[in-house]
Design a protein around this motif. Structure first.
Motif, short mmCIF file in Angstrom:
data_model
loop_
_atom_site.label_atom_id
_atom_site.label_comp_id
_atom_site.label_asym_id
_atom_site.label_seq_id
_atom_site.Cartn_x
_atom_site.Cartn_y
_atom_site.Cartn_z
N UNK A 65 0.82 -1.20 0.00
CA UNK A 65 0.00 0.00 0.00
C UNK A 65 0.86 1.25 0.00
N UNK A 66 1.95 1.24 0.81
CA UNK A 66 2.81 2.41 0.90
C UNK A 66 3.42 2.74 -0.46
N UNK A 67 3.79 1.68 -1.23
CA UNK A 67 4.35 1.91 -2.55
C UNK A 67 3.34 2.58 -3.45
N UNK A 68 2.09 2.09 -3.39
CA UNK A 68 1.02 2.68 -4.19
C UNK A 68 0.77 4.12 -3.78
N UNK A 69 0.73 4.36 -2.46
CA UNK A 69 0.45 5.70 -1.97
C UNK A 69 1.56 6.67 -2.34
N UNK A 70 2.82 6.17 -2.38
CA UNK A 70 3.92 7.04 -2.78
C UNK A 70 3.74 7.47 -4.22
N UNK A 71 3.28 6.53 -5.06
CA UNK A 71 3.03 6.86 -6.46
C UNK A 71 1.91 7.88 -6.58
N UNK A 72 0.86 7.72 -5.73
CA UNK A 72 -0.25 8.67 -5.75
C UNK A 72 0.23 10.06 -5.40
N UNK A 73 1.07 10.16 -4.34
CA UNK A 73 1.56 11.47 -3.91
C UNK A 73 2.41 12.10 -5.00
N UNK A 120 0.70 15.86 9.58
CA UNK A 120 1.49 15.11 8.59
C UNK A 120 2.24 16.05 7.66
N UNK A 121 1.57 17.11 7.24
CA UNK A 121 2.21 18.05 6.31
C UNK A 121 3.27 18.90 7.00
N UNK A 122 3.12 19.14 8.28
CA UNK A 122 4.13 19.91 9.02
C UNK A 122 5.36 19.06 9.32
N UNK A 123 5.13 17.83 9.74
CA UNK A 123 6.24 16.93 10.01
C UNK A 123 7.02 17.24 11.27
N UNK A 124 6.49 18.10 12.12
CA UNK A 124 7.15 18.44 13.38
C UNK A 124 6.37 17.77 14.52
N UNK A 184 -4.13 23.40 0.79
CA UNK A 184 -5.44 22.77 0.94
C UNK A 184 -5.81 21.93 -0.27
N UNK A 185 -5.61 22.49 -1.47
CA UNK A 185 -5.92 21.75 -2.69
C UNK A 185 -5.05 20.50 -2.83
N UNK A 186 -3.79 20.64 -2.46
CA UNK A 186 -2.86 19.50 -2.52
C UNK A 186 -3.36 18.36 -1.63
N UNK A 187 -3.70 18.68 -0.38
CA UNK A 187 -4.14 17.66 0.56
C UNK A 187 -5.44 17.01 0.13
N UNK A 193 -3.47 9.12 4.64
CA UNK A 193 -2.36 9.65 3.84
C UNK A 193 -1.17 8.72 3.97
N UNK A 194 -0.17 8.86 3.10
CA UNK A 194 0.99 7.97 3.13
C UNK A 194 1.78 8.09 4.43
N UNK A 195 2.53 7.06 4.72
CA UNK A 195 3.39 7.08 5.91
C UNK A 195 4.65 7.89 5.67
N UNK A 196 5.00 8.05 4.38
CA UNK A 196 6.19 8.82 4.06
C UNK A 196 6.02 10.29 4.41
N UNK A 197 7.10 10.98 4.59
CA UNK A 197 7.08 12.41 4.86
C UNK A 197 6.41 13.15 3.71
N UNK A 198 5.60 14.13 4.03
CA UNK A 198 4.91 14.90 3.01
C UNK A 198 5.92 15.69 2.17
N UNK A 199 5.75 15.63 0.85
CA UNK A 199 6.71 16.27 -0.06
C UNK A 199 6.26 17.65 -0.51
N UNK A 200 5.09 18.10 -0.03
CA UNK A 200 4.56 19.38 -0.51
C UNK A 200 5.40 20.57 -0.08
#
Length: 427
Positions: free
Chosen positions: A15-23, A156-160, A403-406, A418-425
């Motif tokens: 799933x994480x691989x798929x979600x990374x592709x989605x992001x 998640x988007x802040x990452x702090x 907001x649109x990105x999320x 949302x993905x487990x990976x760090x948000x890239x936005x």
């Protein structure tokens, strides 16, 4: 068929691989749409009615983050000012619910008198539905509740770690522990009021095609008491924060708690934000809503909620931009900054009113219909993305982009996840 919860590590890795592709796809579409992100309409409408006692009528874009003085007049317009993301910078309060998410046919909605793209509080007639869902449908359990959804996305988007705080009421049970664990896994600091009277609240998140219908059985969430907020350790979380977000659903639970936080924000020059959240709140909780609205520095909503608010308050218009301007001009307690009203419209551009005269339109990120999994949580995700940029000190345009990105990312997944990976936005 019983409820199912997938838990194998192999499935999660896939799933994480798929979600990374989605992001990654979202990132590409985001870049492609930046060039057409904004169309501005500025007007002077003498026929707009609003409370003249509020300084919101000023057409100049005064500083949104604080008072404007002669000394800082050159930087008094709203502009990007980087904020340090400290622990507890965003405080939130709402109804923590465990979503029971599944796909249903239109006939199931009709059976329980439910509508698509609607959100209601469960009545007695809806209670048998929850048993039907668990017994006959494959259920995905997702930690939810509107405010908590938004805060998790923001976190998640802040990452702090623990940049955000959430308070609400849960039961002393397994579902309550799941909610707590899911929120804390993302990095949200929780300070739940745990009680034994009622079980943890649930919400039937029924997906019908690309649409969703939400029916919340508040249970424990409805038991929140201001005494919990007043505890020294919890009020310290309020004092620590600089931004506050509470969805309108909490109006049915503890208005006095909302007002306590709202007044603290106004008295200390901090940013207080609310959400119209659902048409029934505008219609049946009018007094509670209008008691809090004057404290709102930023107000969120969608086009349906805006239309109902306009009808109930006799605005005399169905035009979303006009409604947004009238809401922005509503009586305001803290007159040092104009109110900003953000109205999302599904596939149509988001409307942003800054004060009662200025409106901007921000196109969404384009997406193919076949890429949409469901729209459950899209509005919550938009708010979360917006908040993540706001607390950083970004411009309103950049906040809307977040907001649109999320929202675009979330509608390609089941529920507000949302993905487990760090948000890239990056705005």
């Amino acid at each position: 068929m019983g409820a199912v919860i997938s838990s194998s590590s192999e499935e999660e890795n896939e799933e994480d691989e798929v979600f990374s592709e989605e992001e990654e796809k979202v990132e590409i579409r985001y870049e492609e749409n930046l060039k057409e992100i904004k169309t501005v309409e500025s007007e002077s409408d003498s026929d707009i009615s609003f409370d003249s006692s509020s300084d919101s009528s000023s057409s100049d874009d005064s500083s949104f983050f604080g008072d404007s003085t002669e000394e800082d007049s050159e930087t008094s317009s709203y502009e990007e000012v980087e904020n340090e993301i400290s622990e507890g910078i965003l405080f939130s309060m709402g109804n923590p619910l465990l979503d029971l998410s599944t796909n249903v046919a239109e006939g199931f909605l009709k059976k329980y008198n439910l509508k698509t793209n609607d959100a209601i509080i469960a009545e007695e007639k809806h209670l048998p539905m929850y048993k039907d869902l668990v017994e006959f449908f494959p259920i995905e359990y997702i930690a939810g509740g509107a405010t908590q959804n938004s805060v998790k996305v923001c976190q998640w988007m802040l990452g702090v770690p623990q940049a955000t705080t959430f308070i609400g009421c849960i039961g002393n049970d397994e579902f309550g522990q799941i909610l707590k664990q899911k929120a804390e896994d993302v990095g949200v600091k929780t300070a739940y009021y745990v009680q034994d009277k009622e079980p943890t609240g649930t919400c039937a998140a029924l997906i019908c095609g690309h649409d969703r219908s939400l029916c919340a059985n508040l249970a424990a969430a409805n038991e929140y008491k201001k005494e919990h907020l007043d505890r020294k350790e919890n009020w310290a979380l309020v004092e620590k924060a600089k931004f506050y977000y509470i969805a309108g659903f909490f109006l049915t639970v503890s208005v006095d708690s909302i007002l306590a936080v709202a007044k603290h924000a106004a008295e200390n020059g901090k940013i207080f934000m609310m959400n119209l959240s659902a048409p029934f709140l505008c219609e049946f909780f009018k007094d509670q809503q209008t008691s809090v609205l004057p404290y709102a520095d930023i107000l969120f909503g969608n086009e349906t909620e805006a239309a109902v608010f306009s009808k109930i308050h006799n605005f005399g218009t169905e035009d979303v931009a006009e409604i947004a301007k009238k809401l922005a001009g509503w009586t305001k307690i803290n007159s040092t900054r104009q109110r900003i009203v953000v109205i999302t419209q599904g596939a149509e551009p988001a409307i942003v009113a800054t004060g009662p005269h200025e409106v901007a339109k921000y196109p969404i990120i384009k997406i193919k219909p076949e890429d949409i999994v469901d729209t459950n949580g899209a509005g919550d995700a938009f708010v979360g993305g917006f908040l993540s940029q706001l607390v950083k000190g970004k411009s309103i345009e950049q906040c809307v982009q977040g907001g649109h990105y999320a929202a675009n990312l979330i509608i390609q997944r089941s529920g507000c996840t949302f993905p487990k990976e760090k948000c890239a936005f990056e705005s």
